[in-house]
Design an enzyme around this catalytic site. Structure first.
Site, PDB file in Angstrom:
ATOM      1  N   GLU A 119     -10.333  -1.674   5.158  1.00 19.67           N
ATOM      2  CA  GLU A 119      -9.223  -1.681   6.257  1.00 19.67           C
ATOM      3  C   GLU A 119      -9.517  -1.421   7.541  1.00 19.67           C
ATOM      4  O   GLU A 119      -9.256  -2.287   8.477  1.00 19.67           O
ATOM      5  CB  GLU A 119      -8.183  -0.626   5.809  1.00 19.67           C
ATOM      6  CG  GLU A 119      -6.827  -0.716   6.519  1.00 19.67           C
ATOM      7  CD  GLU A 119      -5.810   0.255   5.809  1.00 19.67           C
ATOM      8  OE1 GLU A 119      -6.449   1.220   5.189  1.00 19.67           O
ATOM      9  OE2 GLU A 119      -4.783   0.046   6.260  1.00 19.67           O
ATOM     10  N   SER A 161       1.238   6.715   2.355  1.00 21.28           N
ATOM     11  CA  SER A 161       1.685   7.611   3.214  1.00 21.28           C
ATOM     12  C   SER A 161       3.156   8.329   2.482  1.00 21.28           C
ATOM     13  O   SER A 161       3.516   7.572   1.829  1.00 21.28           O
ATOM     14  CB  SER A 161       2.194   7.065   4.758  1.00 21.28           C
ATOM     15  OG  SER A 161       1.069   6.515   5.286  1.00 21.28           O
ATOM     16  N   GLN A 179       0.802  -1.107   0.028  1.00 30.91           N
ATOM     17  CA  GLN A 179      -0.075   0.183  -0.185  1.00 30.91           C
ATOM     18  C   GLN A 179       0.827   1.134  -0.167  1.00 30.91           C
ATOM     19  O   GLN A 179       1.746   1.327   0.853  1.00 30.91           O
ATOM     20  CB  GLN A 179      -0.602   0.082   1.366  1.00 30.91           C
ATOM     21  CG  GLN A 179      -1.718   1.134   1.298  1.00 30.91           C
ATOM     22  CD  GLN A 179      -2.802   1.144   2.846  1.00 30.91           C
ATOM     23  OE1 GLN A 179      -2.361   0.364   3.605  1.00 30.91           O
ATOM     24  NE2 GLN A 179      -3.838   1.691   2.608  1.00 30.91           N
ATOM     25  N   GLY A 180       0.791   2.053  -0.990  1.00 28.86           N
ATOM     26  CA  GLY A 180       1.658   3.217  -0.963  1.00 28.86           C
ATOM     27  C   GLY A 180       0.811   4.720  -0.716  1.00 28.86           C
ATOM     28  O   GLY A 180       0.584   5.140  -2.032  1.00 28.86           O
TER      29      GLY A 180
END
Ligand SMILES: Cc1cc2nc3c(=O)[nH]c(=O)nc-3n(C[C@H](O)[C@H](O)[C@H](O)COP(=O)(O)OP(=O)(O)OC[C@H]3O[C@@H](n4cnc5c(N)ncnc54)[C@H](O)[C@@H]3O)c2cc1C
Length: 378
Positions: A245, A128, A125-126
């Site tokens: 999530e 932040s 997951q990109g």
């Protein structure tokens, strides 16, 4: 909500239990956040896929079993009760896939979902960035249109990307329109981590694992076919991902039921436990049961066509605080002479991060106050 298990559910549960008992790895697998652990977990998860257990709630054409969320919950319960841990493929299975089902084109679903179930693509997951965590709409990684190449050129830095050093793909939120209002100028891109211009640098976590990563993108080409949900729709897609999530899929009740049962067993190994500790153990067990029933309520709502929505923030606060409580209690039991098991110490360190990832609990409390309770902002 009907709480009784149907005969078909029971049969499914027993089939899953038996298969797991016969086929699960003989030794407990190391954490998927280490290079070796990631490879071993992936091999095991390939076996799960080949036997049709990777994604029981997905349609068969995408590598699933064609069942529903109830069966997913039952399978997860059996999975954790068998002593198995979180999956290396969880970001693809539990975060990206629900968004692909909701926003993906037929071509994207047919191309990407079977590769997620079959652990061919491992997703990180990109979201932040060094200057954008809680303030996610402030992402600065930018993507510029390349008409000739038929795609987007992406540059900038992502950080805190779990298992990115071992993964081959990244679902990322990037700025495609710097002139638009903050969250309107974002798009959701599916990036190849092995493409020219990508550098992934591992970051060591407190527990020693090297699964964390910083991702540097230098003019990386992402084809139009890898924009999810349309250009400028990134925020909408990302909010749907956070629903999964925080709200249901990433932390199944099975995980906490198994941890609470392990805690009860640990308590059993202490000779003269204090009444306060007994209370803490009972509280953990009751909370895990409460989480099960609350998840059943969510599944009832979702299977009837409802959405998860802002209540997912309350859910995230609950599961993260429960995780911390279980592990703090375990350390207290160890201090009172329980059988020493290093897993509790490692689990404690990991649990410390749960109030931070998936959006910090301070931010979740703001969301609950604002959008669930309708409280004034000041
Ligand atoms: C174990 C772990 C795994 C992670 N995995 C990933 C991943 O795979 N991919 C990814 O993209 N990110 C990941 N993250 C990053 C995570 O999403 C961010 O750390 C989180 O969103 C907080 O952002 P930040 O670290 O920039 O802190 P900041 O946003 O700088 O916040 C610092 C502190 O200020 C508080 N704060 C900030 N704004 C407010 C406000 N408005 N009101 C009240 N309090 C506020 C926060 O609650 C926090 O306590 C992970 C983090 C951890 C710890």
């Amino acid at each position: 909500m009907d709480l009784t298990e149907s005969a078909a559910d029971r049969e499914f549960r027993l089939e899953a239990r038996e298969w797991l008992m016969i086929n699960k790895p003989a030794e407990r697998l190391p954490s998927p956040d280490t290079e070796r652990g990631f490879a071993l977990n992936r091999d095991w998860e390939r076996q799960l896929f080949e036997a049709g257990w990777a994604a029981v709630s997905w349609p068969e054409q995408y590598g699933g079993r064609g069942l529903g969320l109830w069966e997913w919950m039952i399978f997860e319960e059996e999975y954790y009760a068998a002593g198995l841990g979180p999956r290396a493929a969880q970001n693809g299975l539990f975060l990206l896939a629900p968004s692909l089902f909701e926003f993906g084109t037929e071509e994207q679903k047919a191309r990407l979902l079977p590769r997620i179930a079959g652990v061919e693509d491992m997703w990180a997951q990109g979201w932040s960035e060094p200057e954008a965590g809680s303030d996610l709409a402030g992402v600065r990684v930018r993507a510029e249109r390349d008409e000739e190449a038929g795609g987007w050129r992406v540059s900038g830095q992502k950080t805190w990307s779990t298992r990115a050093p071992f993964c081959n793909r990244l679902f990322a939120l990037v700025r495609t329109d710097p002139a638009a209002a903050r969250h309107r100028g974002l798009s959701y891109l599916l990036i190849d981590l092995h493409a020219p211009g990508v550098t992934v640098r591992p970051v060591r976590k407190l527990g020693g694992e090297t699964g964390f990563g910083e991702v540097f993108l230098d003019d990386v080409l992402v084809p139009d076919s890898d924009v999810l949900g349309g250009v400028g729709q990134g925020w909408r897609v990302a909010m749907a991902t956070t629903g999964s999530e925080r709200g249901l899929i990433l932390r199944s009740p099975g995980r906490f039921l198994a941890a609470a049962q392990d805690l009860v067993d640990l308590y059993g190994s202490v000779k003269n436990p204090s009444p306060a500790l007994q209370r803490d153990v009972v509280q953990a067990w009751i909370s895990a049961q409460a989480y099960l029933y609350s998840s059943m309520k969510t599944v009832t709502r979702v299977t009837a066509g409802g959405a998860i929505g802002a209540e997912s923030s309350g859910n995230k606060i609950f599961w993260s605080e429960l995780d911390v409580h279980i592990h703090e209690t375990a350390l207290d039991l160890l201090a009172e002479g329980a059988e020493v098991d290093y897993r509790w110490w490692h689990g404690f360190i990991t649990s410390m991060a749960t109030p931070i990832f998936a959006g910090t609990n301070e931010i979740q409390r703001n969301i609950v106050a604002d959008r669930v309770l309708g409280m004034p902002r000041s």
